[in-house]
Enzyme design. Structure first.
Site, PDB file in Angstrom:
ATOM      1  N   LEU A 159       0.860  -1.189   0.000  1.00 10.55           N
ATOM      2  CA  LEU A 159       0.000   0.000   0.000  1.00 10.55           C
ATOM      3  C   LEU A 159       0.898   1.241   0.000  1.00 10.55           C
ATOM      4  CD1 LEU A 159      -2.567  -1.381   2.612  1.00 10.55           C
ATOM      5  CD2 LEU A 159      -2.848  -1.252   0.133  1.00 10.55           C
ATOM      6  N   PRO A 160       0.337   2.430  -0.204  1.00  6.72           N
ATOM      7  CA  PRO A 160       1.213   3.605  -0.322  1.00  6.72           C
ATOM      8  C   PRO A 160       2.095   3.841   0.907  1.00  6.72           C
ATOM      9  CG  PRO A 160      -0.966   4.108  -1.166  1.00  6.72           C
ATOM     10  CD  PRO A 160      -1.051   2.749  -0.549  1.00  6.72           C
ATOM     11  N   LYS A 166      15.287   0.329   2.682  1.00  9.35           N
ATOM     12  CA  LYS A 166      14.552   0.819   1.506  1.00  9.35           C
ATOM     13  C   LYS A 166      14.555   2.349   1.451  1.00  9.35           C
ATOM     14  CE  LYS A 166      11.750   1.055  -1.968  1.00  9.35           C
ATOM     15  NZ  LYS A 166      12.150   0.685  -3.329  1.00  9.35           N
ATOM     16  N   LYS A 189       7.891  10.662  -0.048  1.00  7.63           N
ATOM     17  CA  LYS A 189       7.589   9.972   1.223  1.00  7.63           C
ATOM     18  C   LYS A 189       8.818   9.179   1.691  1.00  7.63           C
ATOM     19  CE  LYS A 189       5.943   6.113   0.509  1.00  7.63           C
ATOM     20  NZ  LYS A 189       6.304   4.722   0.273  1.00  7.63           N
TER      21      LYS A 189
HETATM   22  P1  NDP Z   1      -0.044   2.567  -6.374  1.00 12.26           P
HETATM   23  O1  NDP Z   1      -0.425   3.970  -6.092  1.00 12.26           O
HETATM   24  O2  NDP Z   1       0.072   2.112  -7.779  1.00 12.26           O
HETATM   25  O3  NDP Z   1      -1.077   1.575  -5.643  1.00 12.26           O
HETATM   26  C1  NDP Z   1      -1.501   1.818  -4.342  1.00 12.26           C
HETATM   27  C2  NDP Z   1      -2.403   0.689  -3.876  1.00 12.26           C
HETATM   28  O4  NDP Z   1      -2.832   0.974  -2.535  1.00 12.26           O
HETATM   29  C3  NDP Z   1      -3.675   0.518  -4.703  1.00 12.26           C
HETATM   30  O5  NDP Z   1      -4.023  -0.839  -4.724  1.00 12.26           O
HETATM   31  C4  NDP Z   1      -4.678   1.336  -3.904  1.00 12.26           C
HETATM   32  O6  NDP Z   1      -6.011   0.923  -4.089  1.00 12.26           O
HETATM   33  C5  NDP Z   1      -4.238   0.997  -2.498  1.00 12.26           C
HETATM   34  N1  NDP Z   1      -4.698   1.977  -1.521  1.00 12.26           N
HETATM   35  C6  NDP Z   1      -4.420   3.298  -1.495  1.00 12.26           C
HETATM   36  N2  NDP Z   1      -4.991   3.877  -0.416  1.00 12.26           N
HETATM   37  C7  NDP Z   1      -5.634   2.884   0.244  1.00 12.26           C
HETATM   38  C8  NDP Z   1      -6.412   2.836   1.432  1.00 12.26           C
HETATM   39  N3  NDP Z   1      -6.639   3.937   2.175  1.00 12.26           N
HETATM   40  N4  NDP Z   1      -6.931   1.665   1.820  1.00 12.26           N
HETATM   41  C9  NDP Z   1      -6.708   0.539   1.100  1.00 12.26           C
HETATM   42  N5  NDP Z   1      -5.984   0.518  -0.043  1.00 12.26           N
HETATM   43  C10 NDP Z   1      -5.452   1.674  -0.455  1.00 12.26           C
HETATM   44  O7  NDP Z   1       1.325   2.324  -5.568  1.00 12.26           O
HETATM   45  P2  NDP Z   1       2.561   1.396  -5.946  1.00 12.26           P
HETATM   46  O8  NDP Z   1       2.095   0.020  -6.222  1.00 12.26           O
HETATM   47  O9  NDP Z   1       3.427   2.111  -6.942  1.00 12.26           O
HETATM   48  O10 NDP Z   1       3.364   1.447  -4.556  1.00 12.26           O
HETATM   49  C11 NDP Z   1       2.972   0.664  -3.425  1.00 12.26           C
HETATM   50  C12 NDP Z   1       4.138   0.710  -2.429  1.00 12.26           C
HETATM   51  O11 NDP Z   1       5.297   0.141  -3.054  1.00 12.26           O
HETATM   52  C13 NDP Z   1       4.528   2.142  -2.008  1.00 12.26           C
HETATM   53  O12 NDP Z   1       4.897   2.145  -0.663  1.00 12.26           O
HETATM   54  C14 NDP Z   1       5.717   2.465  -2.924  1.00 12.26           C
HETATM   55  O13 NDP Z   1       6.551   3.440  -2.339  1.00 12.26           O
HETATM   56  C15 NDP Z   1       6.363   1.093  -3.067  1.00 12.26           C
HETATM   57  N6  NDP Z   1       7.174   0.859  -4.257  1.00 12.26           N
HETATM   58  C16 NDP Z   1       6.764   1.261  -5.510  1.00 12.26           C
HETATM   59  C17 NDP Z   1       7.555   1.004  -6.625  1.00 12.26           C
HETATM   60  C18 NDP Z   1       7.141   1.400  -8.016  1.00 12.26           C
HETATM   61  O14 NDP Z   1       7.990   1.325  -8.947  1.00 12.26           O
HETATM   62  N7  NDP Z   1       5.880   1.804  -8.262  1.00 12.26           N
HETATM   63  C19 NDP Z   1       8.851   0.300  -6.505  1.00 12.26           C
HETATM   64  C20 NDP Z   1       9.139  -0.148  -5.158  1.00 12.26           C
HETATM   65  C21 NDP Z   1       8.355   0.152  -4.094  1.00 12.26           C
HETATM   66  P3  NDP Z   1      -6.958   1.557  -5.230  1.00 12.26           P
HETATM   67  O15 NDP Z   1      -6.745   0.709  -6.454  1.00 12.26           O
HETATM   68  O16 NDP Z   1      -8.318   1.462  -4.681  1.00 12.26           O
HETATM   69  O17 NDP Z   1      -6.522   3.002  -5.438  1.00 12.26           O
END
Ligand code: NDP
Length: 291
Positions: A66-67, A167, A236
């Site tokens: 999650l974020p 990380k 973040k």
């Molecule tokens: P995204 O923004 O693509 O996805 C976020 C996910 O979290 C979605 O499934 C979203 O659901 C869900 N979400 C957001 N708010 C809530 C909430 N209040 N309750 C429940 N679910 C929620 O993020 P990423 O996949 O890019 O990143 C996820 C994590 O991984 C982060 O911590 C990021 O820093 C880390 N990361 C990202 C990388 C990248 O290249 N993108 C690489 C390595 C780490 P919904 O579909 O409903 O919006």
């Protein structure tokens, strides 16, 4: 413990691709996403099962991606996992939150591992992510077969919160390197140097980094800035790294400056901007486009 069931909570840019590997190794793979349509689409595409959150948290191993740590804490508080299970949080989260959750969940006989990942969406898709794990090492060994499907490297780095700390520092280094590379290449362009030639030289020399090898050529010089990792998520992460610096009471002027720059770049960009678009803040000062 034989792992009979796994669950994945959060099918965003990373989670969608990570969870897709699990059905090749487990029969019972439950997926949940806040926007539930995505869970149903995932089930259709990869043979997972779109589940209620109540059913998902009853799995033997539960992943979250999650974020921030806040959303993970909210879900765990509302939906505690079953005794004997292992919760693996792949969010890039806060070390203090991992320490708190691992203590709280132990009261329910649940192990919490902080297991953030690196390798971007392409690494998630190819199943080659680097997974940096903090927490109970025996729990990691029990859970390892569930992590392996999306990992190229699984590294144990210490007590609860250590994975999140590694990380955060990794992403701070990404930010430092990218900002520095952008300043360096702006300078070269101002002096009329050929950009591709400069890139070729530096990538065969001691100044190279992931920023010069992939981010500048693939995302910035192409002006594509493909949104696979949001700039606000990088801001973040650099914030978490700087918090670690301050808690250790260490001097780290370069990291503090970088955090200010990334925060300013994030605050002045669109919400859906890719991390690579941080260079646009520098470009607005120099009036030199990095292309
Ligand atoms: P995204 O923004 O693509 O996805 C976020 C996910 O979290 C979605 O499934 C979203 O659901 C869900 N979400 C957001 N708010 C809530 C909430 N209040 N309750 C429940 N679910 C929620 O993020 P990423 O996949 O890019 O990143 C996820 C994590 O991984 C982060 O911590 C990021 O820093 C880390 N990361 C990202 C990388 C990248 O290249 N993108 C690489 C390595 C780490 P919904 O579909 O409903 O919006």
């Amino acid at each position: 413990m034989t792992i009979e069931s796994v669950a994945f909570i959060g099918l965003g840019a990373m989670g969608w691709r990570m969870a897709a590997h699990l059905p090749k190794h487990f029969n019972d793979v439950r997926v949940w996403n806040r926007t539930f349509d995505k869970a149903e689409q995932h089930a259709t595409a990869f043979g997972t099962t779109a589940s209620s959150i109540e059913h998902a948290v009853q799995a033997d191993v539960i992943f979250s991606c999650l974020p921030t740590s806040q959303q993970v804490e909210d879900i765990i508080l509302a939906h505690p996992p079953k005794p004997g299970s292992i919760w693996i949080d792949c969010t890039s989260g806060e070390p203090a939150s991992a320490q708190k959750l691992s203590q709280q969940l132990l009261e329910y006989d649940v192990h919490f591992l902080d297991a953030p990942v690196s390798g971007q969406t392409i690494g998630a898709e190819n199943g080659t992510l680097t997974v940096m794990v903090g927490g109970n090492i025996q729990a990691l060994e029990r859970a390892r077969p569930a992590i392996t499907p999306f990992a190229g490297l699984i590294e144990y780095v210490g007590e609860a919160g250590s994975g999140f700390a590694v990380k955060a520092v990794n992403n701070m280094l990404l930010a430092v390197n990218l900002w520095a590379a952008a300043e360096g290449f702006s300078t070269l362009k101002a002096h009329g140097v050929d950009m591709q030639g400069a890139l070729n030289c530096i990538n065969a020399s001691s100044g190279k980094s992931n920023a010069t090898e992939t981010v500048l050529p693939q995302r910035v010089f192409t002006r594509a800035f493909p949104n696979t990792f949001a700039l606000n998520l990088l801001a973040k992460d650099t914030g978490i790294a700087l918090d670690l610096v301050q808690r250790a009471k260490l001097p780290a002027p370069l990291l503090a400056l970088t955090q200010s720059l990334i925060r300013a770049a994030s605050d002045t960009s669109n919400a859906d901007s890719d991390f690579s678009s941080m260079v646009k803040l520098l470009e607005s000062w120099t009036k030199i486009e990095l292309s």
